[in-house]
Every structure is written in C-alpha cells, then in structure tokens.
Write an enzyme that holds these catalytic residues in place. Sequence first.
Site, PDB file in Angstrom:
ATOM      1  N   ASP A  50       0.816  -1.213   0.000  1.00 29.37           N
ATOM      2  CA  ASP A  50       0.000   0.000   0.000  1.00 29.37           C
ATOM      3  C   ASP A  50       0.850   1.264   0.000  1.00 29.37           C
ATOM      4  O   ASP A  50       0.352   2.349   0.126  1.00 29.37           O
ATOM      5  CB  ASP A  50      -0.922   0.007   1.230  1.00 29.37           C
ATOM      6  CG  ASP A  50      -0.111   0.023   2.526  1.00 29.37           C
ATOM      7  OD1 ASP A  50       1.076  -0.365   2.472  1.00 29.37           O
ATOM      8  OD2 ASP A  50      -0.650   0.421   3.561  1.00 29.37           O
ATOM      9  N   TRP A 195      39.775 -20.136  20.256  1.00 32.84           N
ATOM     10  CA  TRP A 195      40.133 -21.333  21.013  1.00 32.84           C
ATOM     11  C   TRP A 195      40.187 -20.986  22.514  1.00 32.84           C
ATOM     12  O   TRP A 195      40.714 -19.947  22.902  1.00 32.84           O
ATOM     13  CB  TRP A 195      41.493 -21.855  20.532  1.00 32.84           C
ATOM     14  CG  TRP A 195      41.992 -22.985  21.378  1.00 32.84           C
ATOM     15  CD1 TRP A 195      41.563 -24.272  21.340  1.00 32.84           C
ATOM     16  CD2 TRP A 195      42.975 -22.903  22.415  1.00 32.84           C
ATOM     17  NE1 TRP A 195      42.214 -25.002  22.303  1.00 32.84           N
ATOM     18  CE2 TRP A 195      43.089 -24.187  22.979  1.00 32.84           C
ATOM     19  CE3 TRP A 195      43.752 -21.873  22.930  1.00 32.84           C
ATOM     20  CZ2 TRP A 195      43.970 -24.470  24.017  1.00 32.84           C
ATOM     21  CZ3 TRP A 195      44.628 -22.147  23.963  1.00 32.84           C
ATOM     22  CH2 TRP A 195      44.731 -23.447  24.498  1.00 32.84           C
ATOM     23  N   ASP A 362      43.282 -40.340  25.592  1.00 31.24           N
ATOM     24  CA  ASP A 362      43.236 -39.239  24.629  1.00 31.24           C
ATOM     25  C   ASP A 362      44.412 -39.373  23.663  1.00 31.24           C
ATOM     26  O   ASP A 362      44.949 -40.480  23.455  1.00 31.24           O
ATOM     27  CB  ASP A 362      43.235 -37.912  25.413  1.00 31.24           C
ATOM     28  CG  ASP A 362      42.550 -36.779  24.666  1.00 31.24           C
ATOM     29  OD1 ASP A 362      43.200 -36.190  23.791  1.00 31.24           O
ATOM     30  OD2 ASP A 362      41.374 -36.487  24.963  1.00 31.24           O
ATOM     31  N   ARG A 439      49.264 -26.949  13.395  1.00 35.09           N
ATOM     32  CA  ARG A 439      49.508 -27.992  14.396  1.00 35.09           C
ATOM     33  C   ARG A 439      50.301 -29.168  13.810  1.00 35.09           C
ATOM     34  O   ARG A 439      50.017 -30.328  14.091  1.00 35.09           O
ATOM     35  CB  ARG A 439      48.196 -28.501  15.009  1.00 35.09           C
ATOM     36  CG  ARG A 439      48.376 -28.884  16.486  1.00 35.09           C
ATOM     37  CD  ARG A 439      47.289 -29.748  17.039  1.00 35.09           C
ATOM     38  NE  ARG A 439      47.469 -29.906  18.472  1.00 35.09           N
ATOM     39  CZ  ARG A 439      47.047 -30.941  19.178  1.00 35.09           C
ATOM     40  NH1 ARG A 439      46.400 -31.927  18.592  1.00 35.09           N
ATOM     41  NH2 ARG A 439      47.259 -31.007  20.463  1.00 35.09           N
ATOM     42  N   LYS A 472      36.275 -40.150  21.246  1.00 39.23           N
ATOM     43  CA  LYS A 472      36.300 -38.688  21.160  1.00 39.23           C
ATOM     44  C   LYS A 472      36.811 -38.373  19.771  1.00 39.23           C
ATOM     45  O   LYS A 472      37.961 -38.703  19.433  1.00 39.23           O
ATOM     46  CB  LYS A 472      37.232 -38.141  22.245  1.00 39.23           C
ATOM     47  CG  LYS A 472      37.356 -36.628  22.248  1.00 39.23           C
ATOM     48  CD  LYS A 472      38.124 -36.199  23.498  1.00 39.23           C
ATOM     49  CE  LYS A 472      38.577 -34.773  23.451  1.00 39.23           C
ATOM     50  NZ  LYS A 472      39.507 -34.473  24.552  1.00 39.23           N
ATOM     51  N   ASP A 474      38.082 -35.809  17.390  1.00 35.57           N
ATOM     52  CA  ASP A 474      38.660 -34.469  17.470  1.00 35.57           C
ATOM     53  C   ASP A 474      38.957 -33.938  16.065  1.00 35.57           C
ATOM     54  O   ASP A 474      39.050 -34.704  15.094  1.00 35.57           O
ATOM     55  CB  ASP A 474      39.950 -34.564  18.306  1.00 35.57           C
ATOM     56  CG  ASP A 474      40.350 -33.261  18.950  1.00 35.57           C
ATOM     57  OD1 ASP A 474      39.753 -32.219  18.628  1.00 35.57           O
ATOM     58  OD2 ASP A 474      41.281 -33.287  19.781  1.00 35.57           O
ATOM     59  N   MET A 475      39.160 -32.647  15.941  1.00 37.54           N
ATOM     60  CA  MET A 475      39.503 -32.017  14.660  1.00 37.54           C
ATOM     61  C   MET A 475      40.253 -30.736  15.000  1.00 37.54           C
ATOM     62  O   MET A 475      39.655 -29.783  15.474  1.00 37.54           O
ATOM     63  CB  MET A 475      38.191 -31.704  13.921  1.00 37.54           C
ATOM     64  CG  MET A 475      38.317 -31.354  12.478  1.00 37.54           C
ATOM     65  SD  MET A 475      38.409 -29.587  12.215  1.00 37.54           S
ATOM     66  CE  MET A 475      38.100 -29.489  10.472  1.00 37.54           C
ATOM     67  N   ASN A 476      41.585 -30.768  14.807  1.00 38.80           N
ATOM     68  CA  ASN A 476      42.414 -29.721  15.386  1.00 38.80           C
ATOM     69  C   ASN A 476      43.039 -28.727  14.427  1.00 38.80           C
ATOM     70  O   ASN A 476      43.928 -27.991  14.816  1.00 38.80           O
ATOM     71  CB  ASN A 476      43.543 -30.359  16.208  1.00 38.80           C
ATOM     72  CG  ASN A 476      43.045 -30.819  17.558  1.00 38.80           C
ATOM     73  OD1 ASN A 476      42.543 -30.033  18.335  1.00 38.80           O
ATOM     74  ND2 ASN A 476      43.146 -32.108  17.818  1.00 38.80           N
ATOM     75  N   ASP A 544      38.550 -26.223  25.453  1.00 37.13           N
ATOM     76  CA  ASP A 544      39.764 -26.704  26.118  1.00 37.13           C
ATOM     77  C   ASP A 544      40.042 -25.912  27.388  1.00 37.13           C
ATOM     78  O   ASP A 544      40.939 -26.258  28.154  1.00 37.13           O
ATOM     79  CB  ASP A 544      40.970 -26.605  25.176  1.00 37.13           C
ATOM     80  CG  ASP A 544      41.066 -27.835  24.285  1.00 37.13           C
ATOM     81  OD1 ASP A 544      40.325 -28.801  24.537  1.00 37.13           O
ATOM     82  OD2 ASP A 544      41.871 -27.820  23.339  1.00 37.13           O
TER      83      ASP A 544
END
Length: 723
Positions: A50, A195, A362, A439, A472, A474-476, A544
């Site tokens: 409108d 991180w 780990d 890493r 576990k 993980d993906m670092n 972490d």
Amino acid sequence: MIRIDEKTGIFALYTKHTVMILQVVDGFVGMPYYGEKIRLAETDYLCRTDIRPFTPEQLPGEAVSFHSAFPHAYPFYGCGNFREPAFRAEQQDGSDTCCLKYIGCSMYKQKPKIPQLPQSFTKNCNTETLILYLHDEQAGVLAEVIYTLFQDSDIIAQSVRIQNQGEYPVMLRRVLSSCLCLEGELELITLNGTWARERYMQREPVGYGVKSIGSINGASSHTHNPFIAAVRPETTETQGEAWGMAFVYSGNFYACAEKDFQDKTQIMMGIHPDTFCWELESGKSFYTPEVLLNYSCRGLGRFSRNYHDFIRNHIIRSKYQYQERPVLVNSWEAFYFDFDSEKLLHLADTALACGLDMLVIDDGWFGHRDSDDSSLGDWFVNEKKIPQGMEWLGEQIQERNLKLGLWFEPEMISPDSELFQAHPDWAVQIPDRSITMSRNQYVLDLTRPEIRSYIFRSMADVIHEADISYIKWDMNRQITEAYTPSLPAHRQKEFFHRYILAVYEIQERLLKTFPDLMIENCAGGGGRFDCGMLYYSPQIWCSDNTDACDRAEIQLGTSLCYPPSCMGAHISACPNHIIGRKTDFMTRAHVALAGTFGYELDLMRMRQSEIQQIQTQIELYHEYSHLTREGSFYRLLQNACHIAWEFASPNRTEILVTVIQIRNKANQPRMHLKLQGLLPDSFYIFDGKVYTGSQLMRIGIPVPLMWGDGVSSLLYLTAENKE
Ligand code: DGJ
C-alpha cells in the site's frame, strides 16, 4: 497446524505459541508476520503493497521498487531486490538472475528426509510440513521451500530443495536455507570467540546495512557459532521477544541481518556463499541443511528452553541422550603425550577406587606419537607405549569392570606418518602449491571415497579389537588450500560441502556398525559445537578451557542455544593448565555437574582428602544428573562477581541452583537470589527452612555466604506437594 486461505493467498503456520504468516502477492511469497500467536486479518500493509510508489497495481511499471521493498520469504537475485538474496544461480548463458514465482504448494503429515545431512527427526511427535513451490521458467529451476512444524514445540525446521528441471546444468552460487522478515527495532545476539574462549555472547543493535557472521575454515568454527538471535532492545531473560536461527550443519556457514530503507529487517542463514558453488546437473536436486527457527515472547530464558527441548527430543538421536553418562577420566590433562600401559592401568585402578566408570585414552596412543608432530592417520597401537596391544589393554580395563574410551582425529594426516609416506596425495592440497601447516598436520581429502573407506576401516578395527565404548572425535586444524583432484576445475567450490558430508557419512557408518558406541565430538575444544554434530553425538567437548570460572561463562553462552546435557565438562587440575587460576575443587565439580561430568587430571596425584571429595562429587552426580539431563535450565545471574543458574525437574518439585563466586567483595549485603520456574503455591524446603515458590521467585533465596574467589554453593530444594 497449517491453514491455507486460497482466496487471500495466506498461509498461517501455527505452533504452540507462535504463528508465521506467508502471503502470496502478485505471484511472490512474502512473510508479513512471524511472532506471537495472534489473530490477524488485513496483512497487505505488512507486505508494503500500500505504499506508493511501491504498489503492485503499478506492476510491471514499478516492479523494481516492488521487489526491493517486498518481504520476500525466499529472496532471489536479479529482478530488483537489492538486499541480500537467499538464492543466486548462474545459467548456461552466464546470467544469474532467477525470478522465483509461486506456482503451488503441498502439505504432508510426514517430514520429508534430507539426504546425506543431519536433520530434525519426528519421533513421538506429530508434524506438519508445508512445501511452497517457487519456479523460474527460463532457468528451469524449482525451489521447494520446506517448513516443518512440530506439535510439541515452538520450533519450525526450514530447508530448501532446488531441482534443475531444465536442459542444462545450473551453477548454484548461493542457496541459503532460511530467511525471516521482521518489523521494528531489533538487536542481534551472536556467540563469538576463539580457542579456549568459545561462545561469548555479543548483543548489538541491528543498524542499516548488513551485519554478518560466518565461517570459511571448513568447520562451524570457534570464531562464530552457527546461531543467531534477534531480540527487542527491552528483551531480558524473562520478558520480551526473541527470534532465533540455529543451523543443523557443521561446515562453512553464513548468517546475516539486514535492515532496509523501510526499517524492516531480514535475517538469513545458510551455507557460506563465498566458499560454495554447486553444479546442478539437469534432473538433479540440491538439498540445503536445515535451520531451526525459534520464537519466544517470554524472554531469552524461554527462547533457550525451546531450543534445549527441541534439540534433546528432535536432534540428538543417541540412545544415551536421557541416560546417565559414564563418569570418565580423560588422560589429556593428566598425562598429555607422556604415558604407557603401566601409567594407564594405574590411572584405571585409581579411577575404579574413586567410583568412576570409564578410562578415556586421549591423544598419543597410536603410531609413534610422542608429541603433536606425528602419526595422525596411523590408527594402530603405539607399541612403545602399549607393547601388549589394544586388545590386551581392552581386556585389562574390562577385567576392572571399567569401560574404555579412545581419542581419534580421523580427518587428519601427519606428514610424519606411514599413511602420508604411502599416500602423500591424500592430504588436501593444490598441485604445485605448498600446504599451509597448522599444528604440524594436514587435512585428509575425505571427499574421496577410498580415503573415507580407509579411515572408517582403520577406526572400526581398533574399536572392535579393544571393545571401545566411547570415542572422542577431534579435529584440530582448519582447512586451507581447499582443492580435490576428484573434481574438475569448475566444481572445486563444491569441496567444502562435500567435505562435511563425508564427515557425516563416516560418523553415520560408525554408529550403524557399532550401535552402542557413544561419540563425543570435539574440534580443538569447542570449534564445531553445532546441531549438525549433535545429530551424531549426544555430547560435544565444550572448550579446552577447563577453568571453572571461565567455563561457567562459556557454558552460559553455549546455553543460549544448546542444552547443558550435551556440553562435555570435566574437572581438571589446579592451578588451571590454560589460565593458571586457582579455584576450589568443589567449584570445579559444581560447574562440571552442569554438563556431562568427568575428570581430566592425574588422579594418582590426589591427596587422600581430595580422593574423598571425588567420591562426594560422584555421589552428587548420581543424585542430581537427572536434573541436568531432563530438567529445564534457567540463567539466573551473570555479573563481574557472580554467576548463577538453576535446573528445575519437569514437575518443578526438585530445584538445583548453582552460584559461583568469581570474585568476593567485602561487606556485601546477603544475596537474595530470585529463582525461576517454581510452583508458586508450593512449599520448598531448603536448609531445614520452608519457603513458598512465589516467595523464592519474587524475593529470592538467601545464598550462603562464600569465602574467597573461585568458590561456589550448590543449593538443592524440594517441594512438598501442598499446592
Ligand atoms: C584438542 C582437544 O580439545 C583436547 O581435549 C585434546 O583432545 C587435544 N586436542 C589432543 O590433541
């Protein structure tokens, strides 16, 4: 309930407390309203039909103005909508205009499946699905915009399926999953960090222009979480409006809010268009991941509980979701890489004596890994550390009546590994370009099926051999130099989406092969904390940073969208390894109790008094963890000195309150902490005294005085059912 009025072209999507109105105007679908369940009649003015000169009557003479003002429910690029589009596709002739016109709709009781992707499921709940068909004839593109309503919640799941019905391939340059069009003043809440400092809340006004967050590093990221909320400036924990989008996806994402020249804001979410392009061949379909839309007119508390209930009931499939999780000790902060089978068995014996249920080994149990610079990809036992082998270790743990958990980083390959020696081409890389190191490791090209099979098989062998109950995952590191030889040059931008589909495929295969396996996802702490991962794992390692005071803040930020029961939370050593702060041993336990609970320290170094405290902490866990898993969560207080939260049992007769004193101040007035969600007329007993529910909610509970910094109180109240 979905109501369609064919005469007015209005679709009304009702959840328990909300309604979303979609309206067809001149062949285009708009979203005039989404919010509190109210009765609406006239809605044209909300579609801005409108407002001169933006009138549909003036079409086609003023069509550009129409498109640039209309609240498109699924905005497309090229016809005069100059705000951010949700859809953009390049055709055979190089043009990328698509005019998505409404051509029909259908409704289903069943929720359609989205192939290869994590998605909300409908167990024990009736659903209704509306599919709107939007079509561009020249491009031969059909967009199916799919909304699913769940009878037991205020969440709407939205996704989009694109079909190429034309003769030629179409390059999908941008296919976002969802768009909301909202009126009025708004502020945007996002969860940001890095991180060890994940998901800190930022709240800022939505101004003119585009405000966006996203990730292009291959994961949903530490930097921004795939979640946004838009709230009114006056919205608090207990009152005011809040709209949300949570992405059921773990790869590169994009979310934005754009306030336009008529003060309307569109909010969108989807796969990040900067790192995406998809060649859609003739006759083929592309499915977007799902976005979970949320609305609450009763503050951020209710908003979060909407998400918590929905994620627990319709995203997390794991059978462990509502079960008491095993109390574990994880070797990472206990030993890092410095362990052998003797040390592990000592830890297991101490764990058993303290009343724990599981030992998790780990990083460092495989290949020849003694630090983070080798062996990723070599998923066989490190013979120097565990010469007797994994099967033997599994038996030893079982003999002690404990369960065994194991760490993997399946997506990675170390340059110093047997796998890399055999297959240097398996690392993600661009030919003739060096790989940026992170890493000390590279990423495996999981888009290639032979690499996926190898990883699955090598993991499955160990899981089987050592009777592993928990992994576990993980993906670092982040993905750089994205490229795969398995795709031709013009399809390289499919890499990132194919990569995350590959991660999902391997996790799905593991769960099918080992139906009792529990996965805890992790990405260098909480770098992939999203609803996509929760479809495969009932818990995700939150951060972490295990310092109780920081962790309390991280968990509170995370709770804006995600239920506490899915937050991996452990008690670690003091001073904390990441930030050096000293906190009371019980405070660390109180914070971990608001998550999955476990230990991440060398139990053998504990003094006798601490061992006794561990036994008390585990008793607390067994006594109260049902409240974390099944209860409703309330954020009560957050300031420079204190943080407090509450769990209420589903029937509200059990209340558990945690108050953390981060920093003490002298001579403070006694804190009367206002509780929430109690039965107003019931009598609650705390510390031998009786209070009414309304008293505790209006005036508050007297919090015991606490001495020092980094200390806490746990207050447990029960109601006598004397309503
Ligand atoms: C990062 C994780 O967040 C830690 O808990 C630990 O598993 C290390 N990786 C091991 O490398």
